[in-house]
Scaffold this motif. Structure first.
Motif, PDB file in Angstrom:
ATOM      1  N   ASP A  51     -28.150  16.893 -12.574  1.00 11.97           N
ATOM      2  CA  ASP A  51     -29.519  17.406 -12.537  1.00 11.97           C
ATOM      3  C   ASP A  51     -30.411  16.415 -11.793  1.00 11.97           C
ATOM      4  OD1 ASP A  51     -31.373  19.448 -13.204  1.00 11.97           O
ATOM      5  OD2 ASP A  51     -32.301  18.080 -14.632  1.00 11.97           O
ATOM      6  N   ILE A  73     -34.788  15.829 -10.951  1.00 14.21           N
ATOM      7  CA  ILE A  73     -36.160  16.340 -11.117  1.00 14.21           C
ATOM      8  C   ILE A  73     -37.129  15.505 -10.284  1.00 14.21           C
ATOM      9  CG2 ILE A  73     -38.071  16.552 -12.791  1.00 14.21           C
ATOM     10  CD1 ILE A  73     -36.035  17.413 -14.853  1.00 14.21           C
ATOM     11  N   SER A 128     -41.155  14.899 -10.066  1.00 17.87           N
ATOM     12  CA  SER A 128     -42.466  15.190 -10.641  1.00 17.87           C
ATOM     13  C   SER A 128     -43.506  14.787  -9.597  1.00 17.87           C
ATOM     14  CB  SER A 128     -42.623  14.401 -11.937  1.00 17.87           C
ATOM     15  OG  SER A 128     -43.958  14.434 -12.339  1.00 17.87           O
ATOM     16  N   ASN A 153     -45.066   9.204 -16.209  1.00 15.17           N
ATOM     17  CA  ASN A 153     -44.043  10.247 -16.030  1.00 15.17           C
ATOM     18  C   ASN A 153     -42.595   9.830 -16.292  1.00 15.17           C
ATOM     19  OD1 ASN A 153     -46.085  11.871 -15.122  1.00 15.17           O
ATOM     20  ND2 ASN A 153     -45.685  11.513 -12.941  1.00 15.17           N
ATOM     21  N   TYR A 211     -40.659  10.721 -19.545  1.00 15.41           N
ATOM     22  CA  TYR A 211     -40.633  12.183 -19.682  1.00 15.41           C
ATOM     23  C   TYR A 211     -39.596  12.806 -18.734  1.00 15.41           C
ATOM     24  CZ  TYR A 211     -42.212  16.993 -19.111  1.00 15.41           C
ATOM     25  OH  TYR A 211     -42.240  18.350 -19.014  1.00 15.41           O
ATOM     26  N   VAL A 212     -39.618  12.351 -17.469  1.00 15.62           N
ATOM     27  CA  VAL A 212     -38.679  12.899 -16.475  1.00 15.62           C
ATOM     28  C   VAL A 212     -37.242  12.517 -16.859  1.00 15.62           C
ATOM     29  CG1 VAL A 212     -38.004  12.882 -14.025  1.00 15.62           C
ATOM     30  CG2 VAL A 212     -40.419  12.883 -14.632  1.00 15.62           C
ATOM     31  N   LYS A 219     -36.028  11.998 -19.844  1.00 21.06           N
ATOM     32  CA  LYS A 219     -35.589  12.822 -20.986  1.00 21.06           C
ATOM     33  C   LYS A 219     -35.180  14.221 -20.521  1.00 21.06           C
ATOM     34  CE  LYS A 219     -38.749  12.548 -24.278  1.00 21.06           C
ATOM     35  NZ  LYS A 219     -39.716  12.076 -25.256  1.00 21.06           N
ATOM     36  N   ARG A 220     -35.982  14.777 -19.610  1.00 26.28           N
ATOM     37  CA  ARG A 220     -35.663  16.135 -19.117  1.00 26.28           C
ATOM     38  C   ARG A 220     -34.335  16.159 -18.356  1.00 26.28           C
ATOM     39  NH1 ARG A 220     -40.267  18.712 -15.790  1.00 26.28           N
ATOM     40  NH2 ARG A 220     -38.551  20.068 -15.193  1.00 26.28           N
ATOM     41  N   VAL A 221     -34.139  15.149 -17.514  1.00 26.58           N
ATOM     42  CA  VAL A 221     -32.893  15.105 -16.720  1.00 26.58           C
ATOM     43  C   VAL A 221     -31.689  14.918 -17.648  1.00 26.58           C
ATOM     44  CG1 VAL A 221     -31.612  13.819 -14.951  1.00 26.58           C
ATOM     45  CG2 VAL A 221     -34.029  14.293 -14.618  1.00 26.58           C
ATOM     46  N   LYS A 248     -31.486  15.764 -20.750  1.00 26.10           N
ATOM     47  CA  LYS A 248     -31.313  17.003 -21.524  1.00 26.10           C
ATOM     48  C   LYS A 248     -30.576  18.051 -20.691  1.00 26.10           C
ATOM     49  CE  LYS A 248     -33.692  20.009 -24.621  1.00 26.10           C
ATOM     50  NZ  LYS A 248     -34.855  20.814 -24.770  1.00 26.10           N
ATOM     51  N   GLU A 249     -31.043  18.251 -19.474  1.00 24.18           N
ATOM     52  CA  GLU A 249     -30.411  19.250 -18.588  1.00 24.18           C
ATOM     53  C   GLU A 249     -28.961  18.896 -18.289  1.00 24.18           C
ATOM     54  OE1 GLU A 249     -31.581  22.178 -17.437  1.00 24.18           O
ATOM     55  OE2 GLU A 249     -33.266  21.799 -18.774  1.00 24.18           O
TER      56      GLU A 249
END
Ligand code: KG4
Ligand code: ZN
Length: 396
Positions: free
Chosen positions: A30, A32, A34, A58, A61-62, A64-66, A68-69
């Motif tokens: 993944d 991302i 931002s 950021n 947050y970024v 964690k999202r990466v 997670k994905e």
């Protein structure tokens, strides 16, 4: 090998995770980006200290999202203690980024260490405060995860972006079809023509003496009253179909250094020429959509012509088997069209390798791929204490 990549050299906060057993089966789990465009838009360009503050806000947050994905984010059953010693080291790393220190520490307490083998981070060239934010974050993760760091050159990452897709990577299996290559990197901060003997071996043939190609797009857009970033705005307006309204208006711009003997570029005169033309027009004309579109089209044509002419000249002189394109301006459709057209005119057309649009502008997927290539060489992998930033880093 699984690699976590961080890119903060300018105004985008980018993180990606990639993995592969070999360079050829490398794939991205993944990635991302931002974007901070909305924040910088009122200023008409990037404000480095503002960009750095946004990166601090950021990054966690970024990440964690990466994670997670990618299926790698796992919460601790209960909050974990971080040793005093580690907290002290983290404080030292984040001496100038207290906000990022707090957010990172919170993350370490809440989440388990993900399974990452190495961290790649852009160390230059770029805006110094922005580079430091990404590098310090990489250092903190490295310290905590116990993984080493591979420093990545932003320009080299843009070169790698062109080969990230599976089918392009297939090409790399027969390097003799691609190399030697000439590579044109055109972004907001750089315009460089590079001779690529093979991946990892570069020689700069020429570069801009003043503004970068993307910077020219941005500055011309600003004169015309268009928002930042100017490149996509100019491209949009250049495609505007005109009626006969302004057919008696002529807009002609110079093609700076197009016939010079070297491979250098200069784009600041172009912006001045636009300004002169703009100033001498009546208010009614210069605020008309027709005039702005006419100027956008001519500016795009002037920049594209110079870039293509010089790259093709280098291709011929060095007998390059391919032309590689990279950087934000390579998202421009007209640039790719003119390249295709001129390559077809060659006695022996060479390959044309360019990144998909999403990967032309800054991203961490290219940093992951480039870092993966670097990580295969043990001398490139370093302890976090040895990592620093190089705002004017050159390709070698
Ligand atoms: O590579 P990049 O994302 O960031 C730097 O490393 O500088 O490039 C950003 C630059 C900006 O100047 C932007 O105006 C330009 O790339 N750009 C474009 C287009 N999309 C982005 N220029 C022309 N046409 C485009 N479609
Ligand atoms: Zn870039």
């Amino acid at each position: 090998m699984r690699i976590l990549a961080i890119e903060t050299s300018c105004d985008d906060t980018c993180i990606a995770i990639g993995e592969g057993k070999t360079f050829f089966d490398f794939s991205i789990l993944d990635g991302i980006v931002s974007s901070q465009i909305k924040i910088h838009r009122p200023f008409g360009g990037i404000w480095p200290t503002l960009a750095r503050r946004e990166h601090q806000k950021n990054l966690v947050y970024v990440l964690k999202r990466v994670l997670k994905e990618s299926g790698l984010l796992k919460k601790n059953k209960k909050e974990k203690e971080v040793s005093k010693e580690k907290i002290e080291s983290l404080k030292k790393i984040f001496k100038k980024e207290s906000l990022l220190f707090k957010k990172t520490l919170e993350f370490f307490k809440k989440y388990q260490k993900p399974k990452i083998d190495v961290i790649a981070v852009t160390v230059g060239p770029g805006l110094e405060p922005c580079l430091w934010t990404g590098v310090n974050f990489a250092k903190a993760l490295s310290l905590y995860f116990g993984t080493k760091i591979v420093p990545v050159n932003h320009i080299e990452a843009h070169i790698f972006a062109s080969s990230l897709s599976k089918e392009k990577r297939e090409l790399l299996k027969s390097p003799k079809r691609i190399f030697p290559a000439v590579c044109l990197i055109v972004s907001g901060g750089h315009t460089q023509l590079i001779f690529v003997k093979k991946l990892g071996k570069y020689k700069i043939l020429g570069e801009t003496r003043d503004d970068a190609a993307g910077e020219a797009f941005d500055k011309i857009a600003r004169i015309l009253g268009l928002p930042y970033p100017g490149g996509p705005e100019i491209e949009k307006l250049a495609n505007y179909q005109m009626d006969e309204l302004l057919t008696n208006q002529v807009v002609k711009l110079p093609r700076p250094m197009i016939y010079s003997k070297n491979y250098d570029f200069s784009f600041s005169g172009l912006k001045t020429a636009v300004l002169h033309d703009y100033k001498r027009r009546s208010k009614k004309i210069k605020e008309s959509r027709e005039y702005i579109s006419l100027m956008a089209k001519e500016a795009q044509e002037a920049i594209v012509e110079v870039l293509v002419k010089k790259t093709i000249k280098a291709q011929k002189e060095f007998g390059a088997k391919s032309i590689i394109l990279g950087g934000g301006v390579s998202a421009n459709k007209r640039l790719k069209e003119v390249f295709q057209r001129e390559i077809q005119k060659l006695k022996k057309p060479c390959l044309f390798i360019f990144p998909e649009k999403r990967l032309a502008t800054d991203n961490a997927e290219m940093v992951a791929f480039c870092g993966y290539f670097g990580a295969k060489k043990s001398d490139k992998i370093k302890n976090w204490r040895k990592i620093r930033v190089y705002p004017n880093l050159k390709l070698q």
